[in-house]
Design a protein around this motif. Structure first.
Motif, PDB file in Angstrom:
ATOM      1  N   ARG A  21     -15.672 -47.413  14.238  1.00  0.00           N
ATOM      2  CA  ARG A  21     -16.456 -46.644  15.211  1.00  0.00           C
ATOM      3  C   ARG A  21     -17.953 -46.913  15.109  1.00  0.00           C
TER       4      ARG A  21
ATOM      5  N   CYS B 134     -14.854 -45.320   9.934  1.00  0.00           N
ATOM      6  CA  CYS B 134     -16.293 -45.357  10.233  1.00  0.00           C
ATOM      7  C   CYS B 134     -16.700 -46.742  10.714  1.00  0.00           C
ATOM      8  N   ASP B 135     -16.214 -47.767  10.026  1.00  0.00           N
ATOM      9  CA  ASP B 135     -16.533 -49.141  10.423  1.00  0.00           C
ATOM     10  C   ASP B 135     -16.039 -49.437  11.836  1.00  0.00           C
TER      11      ASP B 135
ATOM     12  N   LYS C 211     -23.622 -39.988   9.415  1.00  0.00           N
ATOM     13  CA  LYS C 211     -23.313 -39.530  10.781  1.00  0.00           C
ATOM     14  C   LYS C 211     -21.979 -38.781  10.800  1.00  0.00           C
ATOM     15  N   LEU C 212     -20.986 -39.310  10.088  1.00  0.00           N
ATOM     16  CA  LEU C 212     -19.687 -38.641  10.030  1.00  0.00           C
ATOM     17  C   LEU C 212     -19.831 -37.260   9.399  1.00  0.00           C
TER      18      LEU C 212
ATOM     19  N   ILE D  54     -20.055 -46.008  12.809  1.00  0.00           N
ATOM     20  CA  ILE D  54     -20.837 -44.838  12.413  1.00  0.00           C
ATOM     21  C   ILE D  54     -20.981 -44.827  10.888  1.00  0.00           C
ATOM     22  N   SER D  55     -22.082 -44.296  10.442  1.00  0.00           N
ATOM     23  CA  SER D  55     -22.338 -44.220   9.001  1.00  0.00           C
ATOM     24  C   SER D  55     -21.640 -42.991   8.422  1.00  0.00           C
ATOM     25  N   MET D  56     -21.521 -42.966   7.110  1.00  0.00           N
ATOM     26  CA  MET D  56     -20.976 -41.780   6.433  1.00  0.00           C
ATOM     27  C   MET D  56     -21.858 -40.568   6.710  1.00  0.00           C
TER      28      MET D  56
ATOM     29  N   GLN E  53     -13.714 -44.976   5.302  1.00  0.00           N
ATOM     30  CA  GLN E  53     -14.663 -46.077   5.501  1.00  0.00           C
ATOM     31  C   GLN E  53     -14.212 -46.997   6.626  1.00  0.00           C
TER      32      GLN E  53
ATOM     33  N   MET F  22     -14.041 -37.346  13.940  1.00  0.00           N
ATOM     34  CA  MET F  22     -13.795 -38.682  14.488  1.00  0.00           C
ATOM     35  C   MET F  22     -12.987 -38.636  15.778  1.00  0.00           C
TER      36      MET F  22
ATOM     37  N   THR G 132     -16.152 -39.345  -0.980  1.00  0.00           N
ATOM     38  CA  THR G 132     -16.417 -40.783  -0.971  1.00  0.00           C
ATOM     39  C   THR G 132     -17.016 -41.292  -2.281  1.00  0.00           C
TER      40      THR G 132
END
Length: 78
Positions: free
Chosen positions: A17, A14-15, A23-24, A19-21, A11, A57, A38
């Protein structure tokens, strides 16, 4: 737990960068697996799975695990 720290790290990355989960999961090619990690359904993500997340990532495993909460986990074997 290890699973909780892995979730926190994912998380946080993602924060960082923005990007949402979702998108990841597309970047990693692991929609169901990432969701299971998650949500807590997957208790022990494998190194191979973490590597795929890192690849999505564009970071190394060393960068993923360079996170203080990993150092604070209790020893598994006593």
């Amino acid at each position: 737990t290890l699973q909780e720290v892995c979730c926190q790290r994912i998380q946080e990355l993602c924060d960082e960068r923005n990007i949402s989960m979702n998108k990841l999961s597309i970047l990693c090619g692991m929609t169901t697996t990432l969701s299971n990690i998650t949500s807590g359904r997957s208790k022990n993500p494998t190194v191979s799975t973490i590597k795929k997340i890192c690849d999505g990532m564009d970071i190394t495993l060393a960068e993923f695990f360079d996170y203080e909460p990993f150092n604070e986990l209790d020893q598994e074997i006593k």
